[in-house]
Design a protein around this motif. Sequence first.
Motif, PDB file in Angstrom:
ATOM      1  N   PHE A  20       0.825  -1.203   0.000  1.00 57.25           N
ATOM      2  CA  PHE A  20       0.000   0.000   0.000  1.00 57.25           C
ATOM      3  C   PHE A  20       0.860   1.254   0.000  1.00 57.25           C
ATOM      4  CE2 PHE A  20      -3.000  -3.092   1.901  1.00 57.25           C
ATOM      5  CZ  PHE A  20      -3.910  -3.085   0.864  1.00 57.25           C
ATOM      6  N   ASP A  21       2.105   1.152   0.488  1.00 58.42           N
ATOM      7  CA  ASP A  21       3.021   2.288   0.470  1.00 58.42           C
ATOM      8  C   ASP A  21       3.579   2.541  -0.922  1.00 58.42           C
ATOM      9  OD1 ASP A  21       4.584   1.686   3.701  1.00 58.42           O
ATOM     10  OD2 ASP A  21       2.746   2.739   3.151  1.00 58.42           O
ATOM     11  N   ALA A  22       3.435   1.586  -1.820  1.00 57.94           N
ATOM     12  CA  ALA A  22       3.989   1.716  -3.168  1.00 57.94           C
ATOM     13  C   ALA A  22       3.300   2.864  -3.891  1.00 57.94           C
ATOM     14  CB  ALA A  22       3.789   0.423  -3.954  1.00 57.94           C
ATOM     15  N   PRO A  23       4.062   3.656  -4.620  1.00 52.19           N
ATOM     16  CA  PRO A  23       3.445   4.777  -5.340  1.00 52.19           C
ATOM     17  C   PRO A  23       2.629   4.260  -6.519  1.00 52.19           C
ATOM     18  CG  PRO A  23       5.785   4.650  -5.838  1.00 52.19           C
ATOM     19  CD  PRO A  23       5.500   3.614  -4.790  1.00 52.19           C
ATOM     20  N   LYS A  89       7.168  18.568   4.521  1.00 52.77           N
ATOM     21  CA  LYS A  89       7.324  19.846   3.827  1.00 52.77           C
ATOM     22  C   LYS A  89       6.352  19.830   2.656  1.00 52.77           C
ATOM     23  CE  LYS A  89      12.104  20.652   5.057  1.00 52.77           C
ATOM     24  NZ  LYS A  89      13.463  20.850   4.609  1.00 52.77           N
ATOM     25  N   GLU A  90       5.643  20.893   2.517  1.00 52.57           N
ATOM     26  CA  GLU A  90       4.641  20.977   1.456  1.00 52.57           C
ATOM     27  C   GLU A  90       5.305  21.291   0.115  1.00 52.57           C
ATOM     28  OE1 GLU A  90       1.377  20.279   1.799  1.00 52.57           O
ATOM     29  OE2 GLU A  90       1.869  19.760   3.868  1.00 52.57           O
ATOM     30  N   GLY A  91       4.689  20.813  -0.944  1.00 57.66           N
ATOM     31  CA  GLY A  91       5.101  21.163  -2.295  1.00 57.66           C
ATOM     32  C   GLY A  91       6.433  20.581  -2.721  1.00 57.66           C
ATOM     33  N   ARG A  92       6.731  19.383  -2.307  1.00 53.50           N
ATOM     34  CA  ARG A  92       7.972  18.758  -2.768  1.00 53.50           C
ATOM     35  C   ARG A  92       7.717  17.286  -3.054  1.00 53.50           C
ATOM     36  NH1 ARG A  92      11.931  16.552   1.685  1.00 53.50           N
ATOM     37  NH2 ARG A  92      10.406  15.761   3.117  1.00 53.50           N
ATOM     38  N   ARG A  93       8.611  16.721  -3.809  1.00 56.30           N
ATOM     39  CA  ARG A  93       8.528  15.306  -4.166  1.00 56.30           C
ATOM     40  C   ARG A  93       9.719  14.604  -3.511  1.00 56.30           C
ATOM     41  NH1 ARG A  93      11.015  12.564  -8.549  1.00 56.30           N
ATOM     42  NH2 ARG A  93      10.006  10.581  -8.911  1.00 56.30           N
ATOM     43  N   SER A  94       9.505  13.432  -2.953  1.00 55.36           N
ATOM     44  CA  SER A  94      10.582  12.694  -2.300  1.00 55.36           C
ATOM     45  C   SER A  94      10.454  11.216  -2.629  1.00 55.36           C
ATOM     46  CB  SER A  94      10.529  12.884  -0.782  1.00 55.36           C
ATOM     47  OG  SER A  94      11.509  12.072  -0.170  1.00 55.36           O
TER      48      SER A  94
END
Length: 146
Positions: A20-23, A89-94
């Motif tokens: 379920f954690d998989a994107p 943090k808002e507005g970022r991709r990780s």
Amino acid sequence: MSTLERRETRGILPDLFDWFDAPFTAPFTSPFSLLRNGEEHAMRVEDYVENGDHVIRAELPGIDPDKDVDITVSNGVLRIHGERREEKKEGRRSEFRYGSFTRSFTLPSDVEVDDIKASYDKGILTVRVPRPKPAEEEPKRIAIEK
């Protein structure tokens, strides 16, 4: 001579919750891509014998060893448990993985638990498990009865 025995906390398949954690927005290129995803949580270790001590080294970059790592010994099993926390943090991709991870090692029966030492340097946790030195006995002469 006894040796450390590695006990994996994960089986062949990752935990169901890892799936379920998989994107789900990532391209699904292989039926095994979800299986590989569960391996990203694993703590990579190496263990070897050096100067008579068993040494376990674990890759734990970006971890605060005082807050995020717990090393315990119980019933002959050494357990390394860690947790990597996510900074919101808002507005970022990780693509970094966050969460908890555990590895366990069965210790030889003659290990003195109080002598186990751990250190952390440059992202590497090192645990030294000293083995007792065999006592050298003087040969005992047995008298022959007449």
